[in-house]
Design a protein around this motif. Sequence first.
Motif, mmCIF file in Angstrom:
data_model
loop_
_atom_site.group_PDB
_atom_site.id
_atom_site.type_symbol
_atom_site.label_atom_id
_atom_site.label_comp_id
_atom_site.label_asym_id
_atom_site.label_seq_id
_atom_site.Cartn_x
_atom_site.Cartn_y
_atom_site.Cartn_z
ATOM 1 N N ALA A 365 0.859 -1.173 0.000
ATOM 2 C CA ALA A 365 0.000 0.000 0.000
ATOM 3 C C ALA A 365 0.901 1.229 0.000
ATOM 4 O O ALA A 365 2.045 1.171 0.447
ATOM 5 C CB ALA A 365 -0.915 0.006 1.228
ATOM 6 N N VAL A 366 0.367 2.358 -0.507
ATOM 7 C CA VAL A 366 1.184 3.558 -0.674
ATOM 8 C C VAL A 366 0.424 4.780 -0.173
ATOM 9 O O VAL A 366 -0.745 4.972 -0.510
ATOM 10 C CB VAL A 366 1.564 3.771 -2.159
ATOM 11 N N TYR A 367 1.110 5.598 0.621
ATOM 12 C CA TYR A 367 0.543 6.857 1.105
ATOM 13 C C TYR A 367 1.407 8.012 0.610
ATOM 14 O O TYR A 367 2.649 7.903 0.573
ATOM 15 C CB TYR A 367 0.479 6.857 2.634
ATOM 16 N N THR A 368 0.773 9.109 0.219
ATOM 17 C CA THR A 368 1.468 10.263 -0.350
ATOM 18 C C THR A 368 1.277 11.484 0.555
ATOM 19 O O THR A 368 0.239 12.131 0.486
ATOM 20 C CB THR A 368 0.924 10.579 -1.762
ATOM 21 N N PRO A 369 2.252 11.820 1.409
ATOM 22 C CA PRO A 369 2.099 12.980 2.296
ATOM 23 C C PRO A 369 1.939 14.301 1.549
ATOM 24 O O PRO A 369 1.241 15.200 2.022
ATOM 25 C CB PRO A 369 3.388 12.964 3.130
ATOM 26 N N ARG A 370 2.617 14.456 0.391
ATOM 27 C CA ARG A 370 2.445 15.691 -0.384
ATOM 28 C C ARG A 370 2.515 15.380 -1.874
ATOM 29 O O ARG A 370 2.955 14.297 -2.270
ATOM 30 C CB ARG A 370 3.487 16.733 0.005
ATOM 31 N N ASP A 371 2.071 16.342 -2.708
ATOM 32 C CA ASP A 371 2.003 16.148 -4.155
ATOM 33 C C ASP A 371 3.276 15.503 -4.679
ATOM 34 O O ASP A 371 4.390 15.939 -4.344
ATOM 35 C CB ASP A 371 1.816 17.495 -4.862
ATOM 36 N N SER A 372 3.102 14.474 -5.532
ATOM 37 C CA SER A 372 4.259 13.713 -6.003
ATOM 38 C C SER A 372 4.135 13.382 -7.487
ATOM 39 O O SER A 372 3.038 13.134 -7.996
ATOM 40 C CB SER A 372 4.404 12.413 -5.208
ATOM 41 N N LEU A 373 5.291 13.356 -8.151
ATOM 42 C CA LEU A 373 5.398 12.955 -9.553
ATOM 43 C C LEU A 373 6.398 11.811 -9.637
ATOM 44 O O LEU A 373 7.501 11.910 -9.090
ATOM 45 C CB LEU A 373 5.872 14.148 -10.406
ATOM 46 N N ILE A 374 5.999 10.740 -10.304
ATOM 47 C CA ILE A 374 6.817 9.524 -10.353
ATOM 48 C C ILE A 374 6.898 9.016 -11.787
ATOM 49 O O ILE A 374 5.918 9.103 -12.545
ATOM 50 C CB ILE A 374 6.195 8.404 -9.474
ATOM 51 N N VAL A 375 8.034 8.476 -12.164
ATOM 52 C CA VAL A 375 8.172 7.735 -13.415
ATOM 53 C C VAL A 375 8.614 6.318 -13.044
ATOM 54 O O VAL A 375 9.561 6.137 -12.273
ATOM 55 C CB VAL A 375 9.199 8.380 -14.353
ATOM 56 N N GLY A 376 7.912 5.331 -13.552
ATOM 57 C CA GLY A 376 8.247 3.944 -13.220
ATOM 58 C C GLY A 376 7.678 2.991 -14.239
ATOM 59 O O GLY A 376 7.126 3.410 -15.267
ATOM 60 N N GLY A 377 7.809 1.708 -13.964
ATOM 61 C CA GLY A 377 7.275 0.725 -14.898
ATOM 62 C C GLY A 377 7.375 -0.681 -14.347
ATOM 63 O O GLY A 377 8.018 -0.932 -13.326
ATOM 64 N N ASN A 378 6.711 -1.605 -15.040
ATOM 65 C CA ASN A 378 6.624 -3.001 -14.614
ATOM 66 C C ASN A 378 7.423 -3.892 -15.551
ATOM 67 O O ASN A 378 7.582 -3.593 -16.735
ATOM 68 C CB ASN A 378 5.169 -3.462 -14.604
ATOM 69 N N PHE A 379 7.895 -5.030 -15.033
ATOM 70 C CA PHE A 379 8.609 -5.980 -15.884
ATOM 71 C C PHE A 379 8.574 -7.372 -15.253
ATOM 72 O O PHE A 379 8.617 -7.531 -14.045
ATOM 73 C CB PHE A 379 10.051 -5.527 -16.138
ATOM 74 N N LEU A 380 8.483 -8.381 -16.124
ATOM 75 C CA LEU A 380 8.594 -9.782 -15.721
ATOM 76 C C LEU A 380 10.053 -10.195 -15.744
ATOM 77 O O LEU A 380 10.858 -9.602 -16.461
ATOM 78 C CB LEU A 380 7.792 -10.662 -16.680
ATOM 79 N N THR A 381 10.400 -11.218 -14.977
ATOM 80 C CA THR A 381 11.780 -11.694 -14.945
ATOM 81 C C THR A 381 11.838 -13.219 -14.955
ATOM 82 O O THR A 381 10.881 -13.898 -14.568
ATOM 83 C CB THR A 381 12.519 -11.208 -13.678
ATOM 84 N N VAL A 382 12.983 -13.750 -15.393
ATOM 85 C CA VAL A 382 13.251 -15.182 -15.269
ATOM 86 C C VAL A 382 13.358 -15.552 -13.795
ATOM 87 O O VAL A 382 12.888 -16.613 -13.365
ATOM 88 C CB VAL A 382 14.555 -15.549 -16.005
ATOM 89 N N ARG A 383 13.951 -14.681 -13.018
ATOM 90 C CA ARG A 383 14.179 -14.919 -11.589
ATOM 91 C C ARG A 383 12.881 -15.258 -10.846
ATOM 92 O O ARG A 383 12.881 -16.059 -9.898
ATOM 93 C CB ARG A 383 14.803 -13.643 -10.985
ATOM 94 N N ASP A 384 11.770 -14.666 -11.277
ATOM 95 C CA ASP A 384 10.541 -14.722 -10.485
ATOM 96 C C ASP A 384 9.409 -15.504 -11.155
ATOM 97 O O ASP A 384 8.241 -15.267 -10.856
ATOM 98 C CB ASP A 384 10.059 -13.295 -10.185
ATOM 99 N N ILE A 385 9.742 -16.428 -12.060
ATOM 100 C CA ILE A 385 8.701 -17.185 -12.776
ATOM 101 C C ILE A 385 7.693 -17.808 -11.802
ATOM 102 O O ILE A 385 6.472 -17.693 -11.979
ATOM 103 C CB ILE A 385 9.329 -18.296 -13.641
ATOM 104 N N GLU A 386 8.182 -18.470 -10.765
ATOM 105 C CA GLU A 386 7.272 -19.161 -9.846
ATOM 106 C C GLU A 386 6.348 -18.178 -9.135
ATOM 107 O O GLU A 386 5.133 -18.407 -9.027
ATOM 108 C CB GLU A 386 8.074 -19.963 -8.823
ATOM 109 N N THR A 387 6.894 -17.077 -8.641
ATOM 110 C CA THR A 387 6.079 -16.079 -7.930
ATOM 111 C C THR A 387 5.074 -15.435 -8.871
ATOM 112 O O THR A 387 3.900 -15.240 -8.520
ATOM 113 C CB THR A 387 6.979 -14.998 -7.310
ATOM 114 N N GLN A 388 5.521 -15.104 -10.081
ATOM 115 C CA GLN A 388 4.622 -14.465 -11.044
ATOM 116 C C GLN A 388 3.426 -15.352 -11.359
ATOM 117 O O GLN A 388 2.280 -14.884 -11.394
ATOM 118 C CB GLN A 388 5.409 -14.117 -12.312
ATOM 119 N N LEU A 389 3.661 -16.635 -11.566
ATOM 120 C CA LEU A 389 2.558 -17.550 -11.881
ATOM 121 C C LEU A 389 1.674 -17.778 -10.664
ATOM 122 O O LEU A 389 0.460 -18.011 -10.792
ATOM 123 C CB LEU A 389 3.114 -18.866 -12.417
#
Length: 474
Positions: A365-389
């Motif tokens: 969960a995420v809380y924002t105390p004051r106005d915020s601007l973010i740049v980000g993104g999502n990605f799948l990995t070989v490392r996490d195949i089991e968790t992703q599924l």
Amino acid sequence: MESCKYCQKDDPDKPLWVQCSLCPQWVHVSCVPLEHLQDQDGNKIKEYPQSPKEINYFQCDGHDGDSKLTKKLNKRRRGKRSPSADLPSPPKKRYGLRKKQQIDYIALNEGDDKKLKKVHPHAEAFLKCFTKWENNSNVIDSTKLNEKFFQLREPLKILDPENTGMNLPKPQELGLTNQQRSLTVADITQILGGETPVDVMDVQSQQNEKWSLSQWNQYFSETPMDQRDRIRNVISLEVSHFDDKFHIDRPKAVEENDLVNIVWKHMGIEDPKPKVTRYVLMSSGNSYTDFHLDFAGTSVYYNLVSGHKKFILFPPTDHNLKVYTDWCQDLNQNLIFLGDLLDEGVAMELHAGDLFMLPSGWIHAVYTPRDSLIVGGNFLTVRDIETQLQVVKVERLTKVPKRFTFPMFDLVMGQTCEWALSPGVQNNHYKMTKGALIALQNYMKLQDTKYKPFNYPSKRSMIKKLEDLIGLED
């Protein structure tokens, strides 16, 4: 939740929805103008489809040409068996009845206390939980991030983000100013265009409205926080298709370990990749995003351009995933603060300039105390195949709507199988563990998993080869 493009509402009396085949837009079927209805032969018709099975194709008016909704023809003749009757069912389409969990936070604010419109009901519980799990030790440098990526499975803040390869457009380089300063929402509005549509979430009701970027900029940049009508949040503005105007370089560790990058390159695929890699997030002060899993258990890179953020995260243990699944299915979900029920938390605070790496499957969960601007993104990995599924299994149990899941996920998993079966792959840096291979095999065996192999005559023959590879791992 997303509103219909035509009526601008999320009307429960109109349960049949359809998604544009060319973009993420959803609309009520009955809101599509009648003159845009046609059958598969292109003839005008006057009757709306009554079920998802009757819908053949939909294109919204955000593309070249008029919008159109195509209804399937029923060509079966009485007394004759359809020649397709013995064929397997086609893959499920992207449209249909939307299944959703109704969360009405506004109901918590009924009464005379208008102050509650500016504070989320869970904010106090969040801050108390944050203090309990506060962590200042999960910090590493860019060298360790690059060299030890396969071993890093906890939330991490990067000490020297400037050395990771992460790079954002600079206002002075874009000709927006002569000053050395960070990007602003006003800059992004000017770069992408004020007419660009954005989904704006009302934090209290958790409902989405469709705004233009110029409307959002007026709310965010030109309206003081104490004069805003409600707390609002933009968390789903994907900008990878604006690359010529707004180029974002992801961290080197992300680019090199992104599973989609790996299999697309290996398979020589020229089709566009899933659009999940570059998001702009803009959060009003006091915003709160309740506990969730990123789609398909993706990992996340998260660069805070300006503002202040607080994260509470819990690992994907069997206990935590079970509690999370039960909470998602609880009709009183909006009254329960999930953080009080989960174990082994990590709470971290981010400030302007920080780069945060969120690993696969962490409930947060995420809380924002004051106005915020973010740049980000999502990605799948070989490392996490089991968790992703494992997370995909949770998504199916909790009936997450299709539009909130990882796009083309079955295609990516099928290509991952073919890549894993390629000569030499199991001897290189990206070798998959036996557990990952078994998890992948079990997922591909599911009847709902649709994939047509590139290099094998059928999905069944590909799975047989995967079984042989697992046997060799023994």
